[in-house]
Motif scaffolding. Structure first.
Motif, short mmCIF file in Angstrom:
data_model
loop_
_atom_site.label_atom_id
_atom_site.label_comp_id
_atom_site.label_asym_id
_atom_site.label_seq_id
_atom_site.Cartn_x
_atom_site.Cartn_y
_atom_site.Cartn_z
N THR A 27 0.22 -5.06 11.90
CA THR A 27 1.50 -4.49 12.73
C THR A 27 2.30 -5.63 13.40
O THR A 27 3.60 -5.57 13.40
N PHE A 30 4.74 -6.79 10.61
CA PHE A 30 5.55 -6.14 10.56
C PHE A 30 6.52 -6.06 11.38
O PHE A 30 7.79 -6.07 11.17
N HIS A 148 -1.46 4.99 7.98
CA HIS A 148 -0.34 4.51 8.36
C HIS A 148 0.78 4.90 7.54
O HIS A 148 0.49 5.27 6.12
N ASN A 315 4.44 0.68 14.52
CA ASN A 315 3.78 -0.80 14.63
C ASN A 315 4.00 -1.25 16.08
O ASN A 315 3.11 -2.11 16.37
N LYS A 321 -1.68 0.69 18.07
CA LYS A 321 -2.31 -0.58 17.68
C LYS A 321 -3.95 -0.54 18.15
O LYS A 321 -4.57 -1.42 17.76
#
Ligand code: SF4
Length: 454
Positions: A27, A30, A148, A315, A321
């Motif tokens: 993440t 990203f 995801h 993200n 997370k």
């Protein structure tokens, strides 16, 4: 909330250090890619505003844009099917498969098909579905749900994938990404050529021209939508855009927010079935409602239908997370999943998902179409609590009683101050039913100064 599905599953995820490391790494990457892609543009905020306005306009006249889309799709030779529910959508695909004697289906880019449980319906009808996006393919082999929207196996290492391939495909173990990709490519090539049915989603559908737009990086969606003789596109009714020119805004907005790319590797524009030279003989477009009309009816929640599934909010979300996508028990994880799942899915999990957020607001800050996700989460929390935050009425009555009895208040504060200094009292207070949930992640306030009284 005690022992709710999300809590149970996120506790397990929190104790998995490897998973947390993987989520943080991917993440984080990203986020960096998105930020640098946005920084290249001086008008990023203005693009978000324009996209928000176009979506607001489109949704305010959704029925007429959908009618226009239907007409243009039919003019181009596609057949349009309206589906109210997941079972209607699945049955429609199964009927199409039967009508055209399809026994194998290749699939790509369709979260909507996950939403309606299409694979199970196809399997039950004797049709073999094969996911062809690499991540989805791995998830299917592992008999897992994607965790995801963009990176379905964000929770897996390349070693996990190497072991899975060795076990399920009987290949030599390798953890080299290049070799893993080659193995999948060789296997999928046979499926592309033997499948009679191709199933895709659509990132956008243009009302003005009846064009379906599929955005991807692997090239497999293009094969799914052109090689088999029958193509079914399954999409939510919110994917419609009024004009072809709108793509000039939405395509770069999507790719920059999603992967930081200026443009994705492949953009397929599909207007009707077989053209002069290639393409399927039949194109069916299934327009799915499944709770979207209910969202549309609520002026605040309607804005969740602006979503272009870029994953930026997922993200950036501190809860995602740490908890990972599987904790959400929904096809759509993260903040947008917490907002839309209560409308699209049934059961216990969707109703608890609006509570799976810190309300830090980071999701709204990054959303390329400016969806007010924290406001929506609060709205859903209020609804889940019967219109007011849980315990609010009792807390307000207690507060007003204390304000009317100042001497009692001073006495209790003094006693609390004294008690707080005694060893063992604070841990006891943290376990009290009214305080337990609140204190699980917070330190108790220090009552030493008596500031609250003054
Ligand atoms: S809510 Fe916004 S940030 Fe999240 S996936 Fe949708 S468009 Fe992207």
């Amino acid at each position: 909330m005690a022992d709710s599905v999300f809590r149970r599953q996120s506790k397990e995820a929190l104790s998995d250090a490897r998973l947390r490391g993987a989520l943080e790494n991917f993440t984080g990457a990203f986020i960096r890619m998105r930020e640098s892609a946005q920084d290249e543009l001086s008008n990023w905020q203005e693009m978000r505003e324009r996209a928000h306005r176009i979506k607001a306009h489109t949704l305010s006249r959704l029925d007429s844009y959908l009618q226009e889309l239907e007409g243009k799709l039919q003019e181009a030779g596609a057949r349009v099917i309206w589906a109210e529910s997941p079972s209607e959508a699945s049955s429609a695909v199964v009927d199409i498969a039967r009508r055209h004697d399809c026994r194998r289906a290749v699939k790509s880019k369709s979260m909507t098909s996950e939403e309606v449980g299409l694979n199970q319906a196809l399997e039950a009808a004797g049709v073999t579905p094969v996911e062809t996006d690499l991540g989805e393919y791995v998830a299917q082999l592992a008999q897992e749900r994607p965790s995801h929207i963009l990176a379905p196996i964000i929770h897996k290492t390349r070693q996990d994938v190497g072991r899975l391939f060795a076990d399920k495909l009987r290949t030599q173990y390798t953890d080299q990404v290049e070799e893993i990709t080659q193995i999948a490519r060789r296997k999928l090539r046979r499926d592309f050529f033997s499948a009679q049915l191709g199933i895709s989603g659509a990132n956008f559908a243009v009302a003005e021209t009846g064009t379906l737009v599929v955005v991807e990086n692997e090239g497999n969606a293009r094969l799914c939508t052109s090689l088999p003789r029958v193509h079914v596109a399954l999409m939510g009714i919110e994917k419609v855009l009024p004009r072809f020119a709108d793509l000039g805004l939405f395509l770069p907005l999507l790719t920059r927010a999603a992967t930081g790319q200026r443009m994705s590797s492949y953009v397929s524009l599909i207007t009707g079935p077989r053209g002069r030279d290639d393409g399927p003989d039949h194109l069916y477009v299934i327009l799915l409602d499944n709770g979207r009309s209910r969202m549309l009816a609520d002026p605040l929640m309607r804005q969740a239908l602006y979503c272009i599934r870029c994953s930026a909010c997922i993200n950036i979300c501190p809860v995602y997370k740490r908890a990972g996508g599987h904790s959400y028990d929904s096809v759509y994880p993260g903040p947008i999943g917490s907002v839309i799942s209560p409308f699209l899915l049934s059961g216990e999990s969707p109703d608890e998902l609006p509570f799976a957020s810190t309300l830090c607001g980071a999701c709204a800050d990054v959303c390329p179409v400016r969806i007010p996700l924290p406001e929506q989460l609060l709205h859903l929390r209020r609804q889940a609590a019967g219109g007011r935050p849980p315990g609010l009425k009792r807390a307000v009555s207690l507060w007003s009683f204390m304000q009317r009895h100042r001497r009692l208040q001073s006495l209790l504060l003094a006693a609390a101050r004294l008690a707080q200094r005694l060893p063992g009292v604070s841990p006891l207070l943290r376990r009290l039913p009214l305080l337990r949930d609140w204190a699980a992640f917070r330190a108790l306030p220090n009552l030493g100064g008596g500031e609250g009284r003054r």
